[in-house]
Design an enzyme around this catalytic site. Sequence first.
Site, PDB file in Angstrom:
ATOM      1  CG  ASP A  48       8.794 -36.160 -92.698  1.00  0.00           C
ATOM      2  OD1 ASP A  48       8.907 -35.206 -93.483  1.00  0.00           O
ATOM      3  OD2 ASP A  48       9.110 -37.325 -92.988  1.00  0.00           O
ATOM      4  CE  LYS A  85      10.504 -41.216 -86.415  1.00  0.00           C
ATOM      5  NZ  LYS A  85      11.761 -41.558 -87.101  1.00  0.00           N
TER       6      LYS A  85
END
Length: 393
Positions: free
Chosen positions: A121, A73
């Site tokens: 998350d 990410k």
Amino acid sequence: MFLPISQKGPPPRAMLMEALGEEGRVRARAVLSTFPGYAPTPLHALGGLAGETGVAAIHVKDEGRRFGLSSFKSLGGAYAVVSLVLEEAAKRLGRKVRPEDLAKPEIREIASGMTFCCATDGNHGRSVAWGAQLAGARCEIFIHAGVSEGRAAAMAAFGAHINRIEGSYDDSIALSAEMAAKHGWIVVSDTAWEGYEAIPLSVMQGYTTMIGEALDALPQPPTHIFLQAGVGGLAAAVAAYAAQRLGTAAPRIVVVEPARAACLYASAEAGRSVTIPHGEPTIMAMLECATPSPLGWEVLRHLADGYVTLEEQASPAVMRRLAEPASGDPAIVSGESGGTGLAGFLACMADPAARAHLALGPTSRILVFNSEGATDPAIYEAIVGRKPEEMAA
């Protein structure tokens, strides 16, 4: 559970494939290569496991070492944030601004008046927070009740303000968009919605860096890529880039999800994008999504050859398997969602129908991504029985 795909959906829009092709990869790398600590991540050959499972080769692209953020990410959110700052600076200053200019006082002054926000998350928010810190901007992060304190602390360490809410990931997405509209913040989401595509596509474009690095390093192109999916951004970016770069030699693409959060599987089964009900949380926390990203679904409905769902025990099992590998293979630190692609491959090898549909056998060359390392070291130690720093890969 395996869902074979024989009849694929229509091709994605040209602009989407272009953004996720070689030109898009070059644009992303021009920015990412200026970030501190940029270097291609390791590509591990698992010859022992390949011999054990009866395939020609298995390679793991280890994103657990990316930029010290322990997740793929870091290629997406931070890239999108910095790109937006550079675009805004170019507009205000009336001249071209290069990625190397990010630290200049006039750019920092512009960035200081910008606030970026997202729902997460954990891993995407960490990347957005890091990107905001690099640029000198402010950051607001929205997390749901299931996000661990360790992951919340990791985002706060980059200067982000953490907003914890009750409810699900999708609830946090809705609230982040609402608060951004109210306060004039810029949403950097890894999922798209109607009227909001450019920034999520920029996030996905950052992910082409890792598949480009993998294909550069592999001795032969993969015949199969098994890709974990939440909203589908990683899987779609990798599939789109590989399809365009490899052409007629493009690999079969298999999408892997937790059974408790299999929104892409459900969409493929229905033949249209669907939202699944929120149920019991999954241990594969980074993949806990109920609605596919429209951009991800647009790519995967055309390129995916099959979908696999995993039960909860698959995650700790593959974490331990990577930590205590087959003979001759390196040990790899993998978080709860990191080894999902490899777990999907192992599940397909154990399923005769999946093996036949995907033509998995002795000539198959498998590529998977370890999408995260020990992003919460306490959880990793509880599952594997060793601290991540004790592992060597």
